[in-house]
Design an enzyme around this catalytic site. Structure first.
Site, PDB file in Angstrom:
ATOM      1  CD  GLU A   1      -3.302  -0.848   2.008  1.00  0.00           C
ATOM      2  OE1 GLU A   1      -4.355  -0.943   1.482  1.00  0.00           O
ATOM      3  OE2 GLU A   1      -2.895  -0.590   3.214  1.00  0.00           O
ATOM      4  CB  VAL A   2       3.917   2.352  -1.620  1.00  0.00           C
ATOM      5  CG1 VAL A   2       4.547   3.399  -2.348  1.00  0.00           C
ATOM      6  CG2 VAL A   2       4.771   1.662  -0.760  1.00  0.00           C
TER       7      VAL A   2
END
Lengths: 581, 581
Positions: free
Chosen positions: A354-355
């Protein structure tokens, strides 16, 4: 009495509601009047009340009393891990409920228990080596004869732990006779897990759990024969880890001085877990979800708590590691060094999920660096991640990462990387067809934290089925769906998750149990028995109902699976034809 | 330090994570370094931390210490109900959390608290009459001056109870100074509920709750200024009520001798509730959902546990009262007589929900009766129901029934009948446009037991929105939608429900709280403040977060509303623009 009395089963069921005419004052449990002593009750249970179901089991039709002073014999019973476990199980075996909700006499096949009691269990292991890892042999055999000594044999002490759990579940309390007994002796059980990696992720960053909370969590894992605690210790929300080299990280990033885990705490937890056959795998959440690092060491953070946060993070607060700053690598590598020592397990989770690119692309430190080095952001990102993973490998650890590393960013991960699938079950195919080993945490089946509405600050992707996963849905999921044999063999196991947005010590037990037990059985028992017959939920529910009651007796606040009436009279609720089946 | 330091608010927020450089060992709470003593912190809360929000409130900007030896003065403080409440609140006011998750210093407007402390509260009621009913005046006024005595005035002792609750919520613990204080003095609060009937239904038949469980449930109702415990005591699954005249009903129909409520238990609960301003309204579930009656008195039951149950009941076990049998009326009327005495409340719930005709139409006793009397089944059903309700009326009770009586069966109910809407929110219009008074329990907003999958034995109708009702959905529902002024005036209030299929003492607190608190505020505070401004969830969340923390401090296992970070830094999570808002 009424129409259903023709069924003997119903006699048993109704009997439990007719124990006495003086309900309020009655202290003793009168034998149900419809049950004639000496005549076996109908036993409709086709599988024993053991959770998870053993691979191989045979049982007889006698009833054996169990002495409360049961002794455990043999040199191996004095192994420190075994002797402590024996002490625990001497307590767990003898819990009682004088007015149980379960149809306890289902499992009684003979109302005249043996005159002799089970007094002795012989413990025998092949090795005293108590190294615990993914390849540790967890198998055991347990025999309980009609008279004489029971024998529990295993390759390792961890097999003994599982055998003790099984033995404890064989022991039933009989409220009529106020005594403990094992039904259906003689027993011959030969058992082993189908999957090596059977875990639950606990998130102690979004909400803090005390050491006692974590101990109880580990206890319950072990009772369900789960063997991995995936410790998601740090995240954007708080940094509870007290680093030796960087104490400012928790001093400024933890919720408070009370909300921390010291090295001493961690060593305690790791040892506590080991003594229960549970590995502790730490996850170093990075470079995303890293706001909390930035309070202590501001220069290693990008978009630190940028407001409004939308577009910078999937949930507040915004903040990722500044992957261009030399100090960042230094801190991350140092922390890996600290954790590599504190967590002896050979697996180490290097995260990577989840960058959000906008966090970095709006950070001038990073854009300057890219320009100067003639690099793209994705190249920098890959360099950082592979460097971090390489540092883990230098510690002789197997690297676990979240699926994005492979499926979304397409980084050149070494083939020994273990990919944890979470976005959806279709990821299992995608990962294994690329030849990587996987651990399955498919959100659409095995995320146990979901289904409680969309927290306003927590825009989960609206994955189909990302709602509440009912125990039957949890149980129904076959990780091997659509896989070739070769692909299926790359599944090391699975983890159910308990992310912390909406869970904390107040509600975690109901959120986890008994659903995580349904998950645990799939991992231990698999999908078919040795005869190749499918394990199905209509059979499982008849064992899961009493297992939930036993969990409650052991102090776990597990929610009910259905009406109390259905716990009491399962076949009146779960008989086919059942449209919900 | 970082980009957000320009905001003073953030200073406060971050300050809490930076209390000391020696986190693990620090026992004392150091003042957040960024807060300069003597300079008021920014106070972004536009509403006070009082739940539910009072109707009228004014506050100042001083801080007043509160003595732990606070005294309550005046003759009315010695009223038995008031004096017991004072004792309770002397405990509840002084709970503390040394490392709180809430931004406690938000509410601190002045870092130099007064030299004097609040030592005395004067209690003053207009009447010592402690009769409790729907029309009881619950209003109160509370003033807390900068120095001197606070004054709590009310018409009745029940207003005093609400005022004590409000006072207790004004008291904050300051972990820096390790003392209690009231921020924002002087206070002038004048408060009253918008709706008279504010309840929660608890189902003690599907799963049993001990007396202690029920006491804790009632405590929590009263803290949320709810005033009705709708006791759904009996159902098909079990008959825990120990009848004087028919002890066989519980002897054979309760889960066990432990799973019962005696007359003594009930009197205790009614008195316990009264002392907390909570009415107890019993529901005599009949003639549907009545299997459990039939074990003790078989002749009064139809389709008793018929298997397979599909088509005979909405969930197992099948069983309704035999409405043709003369004994049935006799038993029901006798039980009404017993309950009319045990439950002094002027409301009595006569149920009438979820009847399945096939249960009766397949019972030859009933079909013979219909033939002999030349009656239709619906005529017989109506006769039975109206007879039962009439018997309740003869006891000077107001009859409450479930909506089917009016909307599905179209029975000729007297206009004084109170109709409880449950199937869906559209029922509110349907009931009130017929001129009946209503109590709203719309499943699509205020059923708090739903959303945990469809239990296999529990085929709820697949009502749109019948899933989990998020607190914001609970809070958002306006009962008055689409109603005329006259129709809206027929709403007496509402009840949230906690049906027992999937709830028991292990998980009820997380299921109820804090969602039922969101419900409670709508009932007490209404939809607009006296200035006509809407009460909205973006404001409410800022008060609901600390209220949940206070509930946890009081021992309620209420689940978290969001990440701990958002409890600590609400404006970093809940600032507009917020797409979820």
């Amino acid at each position: 009495m009424h129409a259903r009395l023709s069924s003997l089963l119903c006699v048993v069921a109704v009997a439990l509601t007719t124990v006495t005419a003086q309900p309020a004052s009655a202290a003793a449990f009168s034998p149900p009047s419809q049950v004639i002593p000496g005549i076996p009750a109908v036993n409709p249970v086709t599988q024993p009340w053991i959770w998870p179901l053993p691979q191989n089991w045979e049982r007889g039709s006698n009833t054996l009393k169990v002495s409360k002073h049961i002794r455990f014999e043999g040199r191996d019973a004095r192994h420190p891990i075994v002797s402590k476990a024996i002490k625990r199980y001497q307590g767990l075996m003898f819990k009682k409920e004088d007015y149980p909700m379960i149809p306890y006499n289902w499992s009684t096949t003979d109302y005249k228990p043996s005159r002799s009691s089970l007094n002795t269990v012989v413990i025998d292991t092949k090795t005293a080596d108590d190294h615990l890892d993914m390849d540790t042999d967890e198998s055991y055999t347990l025999t309980v004869p009609v008279s004489g000594k029971a024998v529990l044999q295993a390759e390792t002490v961890y097999g003994i732990l599982h055998g003790l759990e099984t033995l404890s579940q064989l022991v039933q309390y009989n409220p009529e006779r106020r005594s403990y007994y094992i039904p259906n002796v003689p027993w011959k059980i030969s058992d082993f897990p189908k999957y090596k990696h059977r875990g639950i992720l606990l998130d102690t960053s979004r909400h803090y759990y005390t050491i006692q909370d974590i101990e109880k969590f580990i206890d319950t894992l072990s009772w369900n024969k789960l063997n991995v605690f995936h410790w998601h210790m740090i995240d954007s929300t708080s940094f509870p880890y007290v680093s030796k080299k960087y104490p400012q990280l928790s001093a400024k990033g933890a919720y408070s001085p009370r909300h921390v885990y010291t090295a001493k705490n961690i060593k305690h937890i790791v040892q506590y877990a080991k003594e229960r056959g549970v590995r502790v795998i730490p996850e170093m959440e990075a470079p995303g979800h890293s706001t909390s690092w930035g309070y202590g060491i501001p220069e290693i953070a990008s978009c630190l708590n940028t407001q409004p946060y939308f577009g910078y993070t999937v949930q507040p607060p915004a903040g990722q590691l500044n992957i261009a700053h030399p100090k960042t690598k230094e801190v991350v590598y140092d922390l890996i060094d600290e954790w590599a020592e504190l967590f002896p397990d050979s697996f180490f989770h290097a995260a990577g999920d989840e960058v959000v690119m906008q966090c970095w692309s709006n950070d001038t430190y990073i854009t300057d660096h890219l320009q100067k080095n003639n690099q793209t952001l994705m190249q920098l990102f890959e360099e950082f991640v592979l460097g971090m993973e390489d540092h883990v490998r230098q510690k002789d650890k197997t690297v676990m990462v979240w699926q994005e590393m492979l499926l979304e960013y397409h980084f050149s991960l070494p083939k020994d990387t273990v990919i944890q699938v979470w976005v959806g079950s279709e990821g299992v195919k995608e990962v294994t067809e690329k030849g990587y080993r996987t651990i399955v945490s498919a959100q659409d089946f095995w995320y146990l934290d979901l289904g409680f509405g969309r927290p306003r600050s927590n825009p989960y992707p609206e994955v189909q089925g990302a709602g509440f996963n009912h125990w039957n849905r949890v149980y129904s999921y076959d990780m091997r769906a659509n896989l070739t044999k070769e692909e299926a063999d790359l599944i090391l196991g699975a983890e159910a998750t308990m992310w912390g947005e909406l869970a904390d010590p107040n509600n975690i037990e109901d959120r986890l149990w008994p659903r995580a037990a349904a998950f645990a059985e799939r991992l231990w028992s698999g999908y078919e028995n040795p005869e190749g017959e499918a394990l199905i939920s209509s059979d499982a529910i008849l064992r899961l109902l009493p297992w939930r009651e036993r969990l409650v007796l052991r102090g776990v606040r597990a929610g009910p699976l259905n009406q109390g009436f259905c716990t009491r009279n399962p076949l009146d609720c779960f008989q086919p034809p059942n449209p919900d089946k």
